[in-house]
Scaffold this active site. Structure first.
Site, PDB file in Angstrom:
ATOM      1  N   ASP A 124       0.798  -1.155  -0.004  1.00 46.11           N
ATOM      2  CA  ASP A 124       0.045   0.319   0.082  1.00 46.11           C
ATOM      3  C   ASP A 124       1.027   1.108  -0.045  1.00 46.11           C
ATOM      4  O   ASP A 124       1.800   1.423   0.833  1.00 46.11           O
ATOM      5  CB  ASP A 124      -0.824   0.048   1.250  1.00 46.11           C
ATOM      6  CG  ASP A 124      -1.955   1.174   1.252  1.00 46.11           C
ATOM      7  OD1 ASP A 124      -3.007   0.813   0.626  1.00 46.11           O
ATOM      8  OD2 ASP A 124      -1.408   1.926   1.565  1.00 46.11           O
ATOM      9  N   HIS A 129      -5.233  14.371  -8.776  1.00 46.97           N
ATOM     10  CA  HIS A 129      -5.431  12.999  -9.452  1.00 46.97           C
ATOM     11  C   HIS A 129      -4.508  12.400 -10.548  1.00 46.97           C
ATOM     12  O   HIS A 129      -4.298  11.305 -10.686  1.00 46.97           O
ATOM     13  CB  HIS A 129      -6.688  12.632  -9.637  1.00 46.97           C
ATOM     14  CG  HIS A 129      -7.651  12.893  -8.359  1.00 46.97           C
ATOM     15  ND1 HIS A 129      -7.672  11.872  -7.588  1.00 46.97           N
ATOM     16  CD2 HIS A 129      -8.336  13.818  -7.978  1.00 46.97           C
ATOM     17  CE1 HIS A 129      -8.768  12.066  -6.729  1.00 46.97           C
ATOM     18  NE2 HIS A 129      -9.076  13.468  -6.714  1.00 46.97           N
ATOM     19  N   ASP A 133      -2.321   9.213 -10.358  1.00 46.98           N
ATOM     20  CA  ASP A 133      -2.265   8.257 -11.135  1.00 46.98           C
ATOM     21  C   ASP A 133      -0.898   7.749 -12.004  1.00 46.98           C
ATOM     22  O   ASP A 133      -0.558   6.592 -11.959  1.00 46.98           O
ATOM     23  CB  ASP A 133      -3.398   8.368 -12.526  1.00 46.98           C
ATOM     24  CG  ASP A 133      -4.599   8.642 -12.242  1.00 46.98           C
ATOM     25  OD1 ASP A 133      -5.004   7.981 -10.989  1.00 46.98           O
ATOM     26  OD2 ASP A 133      -5.668   9.177 -12.930  1.00 46.98           O
ATOM     27  N   ASN A 137      -3.060  12.801  -3.736  1.00 45.67           N
ATOM     28  CA  ASN A 137      -3.891  13.242  -4.743  1.00 45.67           C
ATOM     29  C   ASN A 137      -4.557  14.615  -4.177  1.00 45.67           C
ATOM     30  O   ASN A 137      -4.541  15.404  -5.358  1.00 45.67           O
ATOM     31  CB  ASN A 137      -5.099  12.420  -4.389  1.00 45.67           C
ATOM     32  CG  ASN A 137      -4.883  11.052  -5.476  1.00 45.67           C
ATOM     33  OD1 ASN A 137      -4.335  11.147  -6.597  1.00 45.67           O
ATOM     34  ND2 ASN A 137      -5.583   9.963  -4.843  1.00 45.67           N
ATOM     35  N   GLU A 186      -5.164   2.131  -3.772  1.00 44.86           N
ATOM     36  CA  GLU A 186      -3.790   2.236  -3.858  1.00 44.86           C
ATOM     37  C   GLU A 186      -3.105   0.647  -3.351  1.00 44.86           C
ATOM     38  O   GLU A 186      -2.064   0.711  -2.763  1.00 44.86           O
ATOM     39  CB  GLU A 186      -3.329   3.445  -3.012  1.00 44.86           C
ATOM     40  CG  GLU A 186      -3.419   3.370  -1.706  1.00 44.86           C
ATOM     41  CD  GLU A 186      -4.837   4.119  -1.108  1.00 44.86           C
ATOM     42  OE1 GLU A 186      -4.958   4.423   0.082  1.00 44.86           O
ATOM     43  OE2 GLU A 186      -5.540   4.117  -2.034  1.00 44.86           O
TER      44      GLU A 186
END
Length: 628
Positions: A494, A507, A511, A502, A537
């Site tokens: 994670d 965002h 990504d 973010n 994630e």
């Protein structure tokens, strides 16, 4: 000296003025007692063979704005000179209230006459007629009264329009006052046709025969379209069938035949508006479907949708019997009708050949409605042709539309035949060419299938296994480990503080981080390992490794992730990852192993992140007891 004060010059002048006023009042009284015909236009001479060509005059018309005046008020208005010539071609235009007409008829024969006086149009709500004979100075008497709301059987003369009867003795002249009522708002044609009863009856039969022919044509077109819809299962035929049937309802109601033959009791003017709204609605639905405006002219289609909404509004106004709003709504509908012709020409320019025939059909209808509007507004004289032109134009509109539908069906059939011919030609291709095409197509389908399967199995953002594929492949590897007794370890990974990435960088940067994270792991594992994104994630990696090997791999991946550096608008972005590890110990399924690794990942997060934690069942029990 003369002591009489009234004998001086000053007082003699006052006396003369007073006498003059008395004289004026006397003359006014005499004029009031004289027959109205003294000040009127010359009477209309009538004979025994009146065929409707002769009309009552338009020289003496009075507009009763409130529509509440009675005979006495009308006579007073006439004496005050309020009756004036109508300044139009025969119509009052769209006006509220009522109109009164005054005229006189003179029997030029030596025999008594029976005349039928017919109102020339169908839009009137009510009519009252009063007459008196000039020779004997009698008062007016009511000779006719009718209303749309009255039972049809109450009419003295059975006719689809208002008709009242007048008896004229030999050589007599009768003066008439006629009130035309149009409710809150309407159009009135004060002039009326003069008939002898036999001529009116013959003309009525001819008119009814012509209209029966038109209605029969509408009915046949509706039936043919219905049969076409049943055989071809084309919705356009069903819509046309309903549209054609609605034409019967609207013209039968507007021209008075519905009241005469169907709804003879409790008829109301709103039925005409209701029938008109239904026909307009059906016409618009058919036009949109035939011209395919939603697909090919979307901007113009918005205007057609507005017209549909207005037709629904007219329908509601008719149901609620709102006169003024109904008149406004139907006026808007008629003003927007030519828009359909423009849409049809646009579709024709786009290559839809049948649209030009549809434009011709709708143009016929629009021309008929324009003629009616010009007649109603008083710009065109009311006559037999423009009175019947709207229903006749509507009939030819439906015929032309049926021709357009036939052309459309012919085109579709031609396309079908061309497709069948092309298919036959393809069957005649040589066997080698056909096999080559089949093989090529097979390869294309196989490639497409593999691409589709690959897309279904992978995460679109990172290109690794998605959750579904990870579980499928992981379960398969787990079953194999159970049978072969080789070690397995599951790593849950994670990204630390991913939400803040973010929030702070957007965002798109988030990504980018996920892709870099996935790429860093995918390049450092083996083909037999199962790696997938299971949510947000969170990632999972199933290794065919013993405990130490799994720890070494996890440590190597953690360092690799920590070395990732992303270019952002500000400083270079770095991030770390937490890893939880669970080792296979004959668990029943992948879910149980994943749960153990997730618990270890949770411990890594709680211990400060950027670290690796192995699952320990003893620690989990102790933690659970502490929390209790």
């Amino acid at each position: 000296m003369n002591k009489n004060p009234s004998s001086g010059p000053r007082y003699r002048g006052i006396r003369d003025i007073f006498r003059g006023q008395i004289l004026i009042k006397y003359l006014a009284a005499v004029i009031f007692l004289l027959p109205l015909s003294v000040l009127a236009q010359l009477p209309i001479e009538v004979g025994a063979h009146e065929d409707g060509r002769k009309l009552t005059g338009l020289a003496e018309i009075w507009h009763d704005v409130d529509g509440t005046s009675d005979l006495g008020a009308a006579r007073e208005a006439y004496l005050r000179g309020k009756f004036q010539p109508l300044d139009s071609a025969g119509s009052t235009g769209l006006q509220p209230g009522a109109f009164w007409s005054r005229f006189a008829l003179k029997n030029t024969t030596d025999s008594p006459l029976t005349l039928h006086i017919e109102y020339v149009d169908h839009q009137l709500i009510g009519l009252e007629a009063f007459a008196r004979r000039l020779a004997d100075g009698a008062d007016f008497r009511r000779i006719g009264g009718m209303s749309l709301s009255d039972p049809f059987s109450a009419r003295e003369v059975s006719h689809n329009r208002f008709v009242f009867e007048l008896m004229l003795p030999p050589g007599a002249t009768n003066e008439l006052l006629v009130k035309f009522s149009s409710d809150e708002l309407g159009v009135v044609f004060p002039s009326m046709r003069i008939w002898d009863p036999k001529s009116l009856q013959a003309a009525s039969k001819l008119e009814a025969g012509v209209m029966a022919f038109l209605f029969g044509g509408y009915f046949l077109m509706s039936i043919f379209a219905l049969i076409g819809g049943i055989t071809s299962r084309g919705s356009i035929f069903y819509i046309y069938s309903i549209y054609s049937a609605s034409k019967i309802a609207v013209w039968c109601t507007i021209l008075g035949y519905t009241h005469q033959y169907l709804i003879t009791e409790h008829f109301h003017w709103s039925y005409m508006s209701f029938a008109g709204a239904v026909t307009i609605l059906c016409g618009l639905v058919f036009s949109r479907r035939f011209l395919q405006t939603r697909s090919y002219t979307p901007r113009l289609d918005y205007l057609l949708r507005f017209m549909l909404a207005n037709a629904v509004f007219l329908l509601v106004c008719a149901l609620l019997k709102l006169t003024a709003l109904s008149v406004i709504s139907i006026t808007i509908a008629l003003l927007l009708y030519p828009l359909i012709v423009i849409v049809a020409f646009v579709r024709w320019r786009q290559g839809y050949k049948e649209a030009v025939v549809f434009a011709l059909a709708w143009g016929l209808l629009v021309f008929g409605l324009v003629v009616q509007a010009m007649r109603d507004l008083g710009y065109v004289e009311h006559n037999f042709i423009n009175y019947y032109w709207p229903p006749v134009a509507s009939f030819f509109e439906m015929l032309t539309i049926m021709a357009a539908i036939g052309l459309m069906v012919r085109r579709l059939r031609s396309l079908k035949e061309q497709a069948e011919k092309k298919y036959t030609e393809q069957l005649e291709v040589s066997k080698a060419q056909l096999e080559q095409q089949v093989q090529l197509r097979t390869r294309e389908l196989k490639d497409a299938k593999e691409r589709a399967e690959q897309e279904a199995r992978t995460d679109p953002l990172t290109g690794i296994f998605n959750r579904r594929s990870f579980f499928a492949e992981g379960e398969h590897l787990l079953k194999l480990a159970q049978r072969k007794h080789f070690p397995l370890s599951l790593l849950m990974l994670d990204i630390d503080h991913f939400k803040s990435i973010n929030d702070e960088h957007g965002h798109a940067t988030g990504d980018l981080a996920l892709r870099a994270f996935s790429r860093a792991i995918a390049t450092h594992i083996r083909d037999i390992d199962v790696f997938g994104r299971i949510g947000g994630e969170e990632f999972a990696l199933l290794l065919s490794e013993k405990r130490q090997g799994a720890l070494d791999t996890a440590q190597r991946l953690r360092r690799e992730i920590a070395s990732i550096e992303l270019d952002t608008a500000g400083e270079p972005l770095r991030f770390t990852a937490s890893i939880g590890i669970a080792h296979f110990q004959q668990q029943a399924d992948i879910d149980e192993l994943l749960h153990m690794a997730d618990c270890a990942l949770y411990q890594a997060k709680r211990q400060g992140r950027d670290r690796i934690v192995e699952f320990s069942e003893a620690e989990q029990v102790a933690e659970a007891e502490a929390s209790e």
